[in-house]
Design an enzyme around this catalytic site. Structure first.
Site, PDB file in Angstrom:
ATOM      1  N   TRP A  57       0.940  -1.172   0.016  1.00  0.00           N
ATOM      2  CA  TRP A  57       0.022   0.088   0.093  1.00  0.00           C
ATOM      3  C   TRP A  57       0.698   1.285  -0.093  1.00  0.00           C
ATOM      4  O   TRP A  57       0.473   2.215   0.749  1.00  0.00           O
ATOM      5  CB  TRP A  57      -0.801   0.114   1.130  1.00  0.00           C
ATOM      6  CG  TRP A  57      -2.050  -1.097   1.353  1.00  0.00           C
ATOM      7  CD1 TRP A  57      -1.931  -2.314   2.055  1.00  0.00           C
ATOM      8  CD2 TRP A  57      -2.765  -1.515   0.044  1.00  0.00           C
ATOM      9  NE1 TRP A  57      -2.603  -3.042   1.735  1.00  0.00           N
ATOM     10  CE2 TRP A  57      -3.489  -2.596   0.648  1.00  0.00           C
ATOM     11  CE3 TRP A  57      -3.568  -0.681  -0.809  1.00  0.00           C
ATOM     12  CZ2 TRP A  57      -4.598  -3.358  -0.144  1.00  0.00           C
ATOM     13  CZ3 TRP A  57      -4.681  -1.263  -1.582  1.00  0.00           C
ATOM     14  CH2 TRP A  57      -5.065  -2.493  -1.125  1.00  0.00           C
ATOM     15  N   GLU A 265      -3.749   5.185   7.070  1.00  0.00           N
ATOM     16  CA  GLU A 265      -3.372   6.181   8.008  1.00  0.00           C
ATOM     17  C   GLU A 265      -3.854   5.738   9.647  1.00  0.00           C
ATOM     18  O   GLU A 265      -3.999   6.769  10.363  1.00  0.00           O
ATOM     19  CB  GLU A 265      -3.685   7.648   7.949  1.00  0.00           C
ATOM     20  CG  GLU A 265      -2.808   8.086   6.577  1.00  0.00           C
ATOM     21  CD  GLU A 265      -1.583   8.281   6.913  1.00  0.00           C
ATOM     22  OE1 GLU A 265      -1.020   8.575   7.936  1.00  0.00           O
ATOM     23  OE2 GLU A 265      -0.792   8.226   5.621  1.00  0.00           O
TER      24      GLU A 265
END
Length: 282
Positions: A57, A265
């Protein structure tokens, strides 16, 4: 706050000017929310380190000029010693192993990166050896405020589209904006967007002021704004009815783009852990 003056001039200045792109390499196939479960290794070799592993990612993978990369450099007190490295794009052995075909946010390339015998000079160690997670979590505080701002933007765009559509679309002889059900949806959407915006600005101002509670508020902003973006986009699609399911209308894209905001995040679940620890001082 971690880099040497030489590193700041070499990497930070061109990044800040928009002349170069950066990438953040923390996640691995087995290390998502469990970020410390790193398998990428860095072995000392003279005045360099040799890195091997896989990173998942990676936004801007294959396009970035510098990759902030976490790797295990040993063990200390029974725990993995993780160090942050500045890996320059184009380094031999740094390759894109696969490109993710994503549901949304497709304007940026997201990849899995392979690191095979990558040689990184010791001068490119960011911070101190073993201080990688401190670097990573500091970056995540900034990133979470950024994702909160991004989420507010998506939500505002969806609200604007829904509001305009409700004024233009007619049903039963009048614009659907005249129906109380639609009015209440728009009222709730507008209220949540404004609350998310103000919470995001609060977290950003705390970061600028060096407030010690920034991490907690960054997680609050990221949690609330991302969840708001998902709710608002879902309601925007609902207001559009069948048209909201069509790619002829922007709300379909906003709905897809918003979905990842509660995941990257740090997931919403992780944000709640961070917030609870912050308010309970655990």
């Amino acid at each position: 706050s971690f880099g040497t003056e030489e590193q700041k001039q070499k990497f930070l200045v061109p990044l800040a000017k928009g002349e170069q792109l950066g990438a953040f390499c923390l996640s691995e196939p087995q290390a998502g929310s469990d970020a410390t479960n790193q398998k990428t290794r860095a072995v000392e070799d003279g005045d360099s380190f040799i890195l091997n592993g896989t990173k998942s990612w990676v936004t801007n993978g294959g396009e970035a000029d510098v990759y902030l990369t976490m790797a295990v450099t040993g063990e200390k007190d029974g725990r993995k010693e993780i160090t942050a490295f500045l890996v320059e794009g184009g380094t031999e052995g740094l390759t894109v192993s696969s490109v993710e075909h994503k549901m949304g946010q497709r304007a940026s390339q997201t990849c899995e990166m392979s690191l095979t015998d990558i040689k990184v000079p010791k001068a490119n160690v960011l911070g101190e050896r073993g201080g990688g997670m401190k670097v990573a979590f500091s970056s995540l505080d900034n990133g979470r405020i950024g994702i909160a701002a991004l989420s507010v933007g998506i939500a505002q765009a969806a609200l604007d589209e829904a509001k305009n559509y409700a004024k233009d679309r007619t049903a039963f002889g009048q614009p659907i904006a005249e129906f109380q059900a639609i009015q209440h949806k728009l009222a709730d959407m507008a209220t949540e967007v404004e609350a998310a915006r103000l919470l995001t600005l609060r977290a950003a101002s705390m970061k600028d002021a060096g407030n010690k509670q920034t991490g907690t508020y960054a997680s609050m902003a990221k949690l609330f704004a991302s969840e708001t973006a998902n709710r608002v986009c879902a309601e925007a699609v609902q207001i559009h009815g069948g048209n909201g399911f069509s790619r002829h209308y922007n709300v379909e894209k906003y709905y897809r783009d918003a979905r990842i905001t509660t995941i990257y995040e740090g997931t919403s679940e992780i944000q709640r852990i961070v917030i609870s620890r912050g308010i309970l001082k655990l």
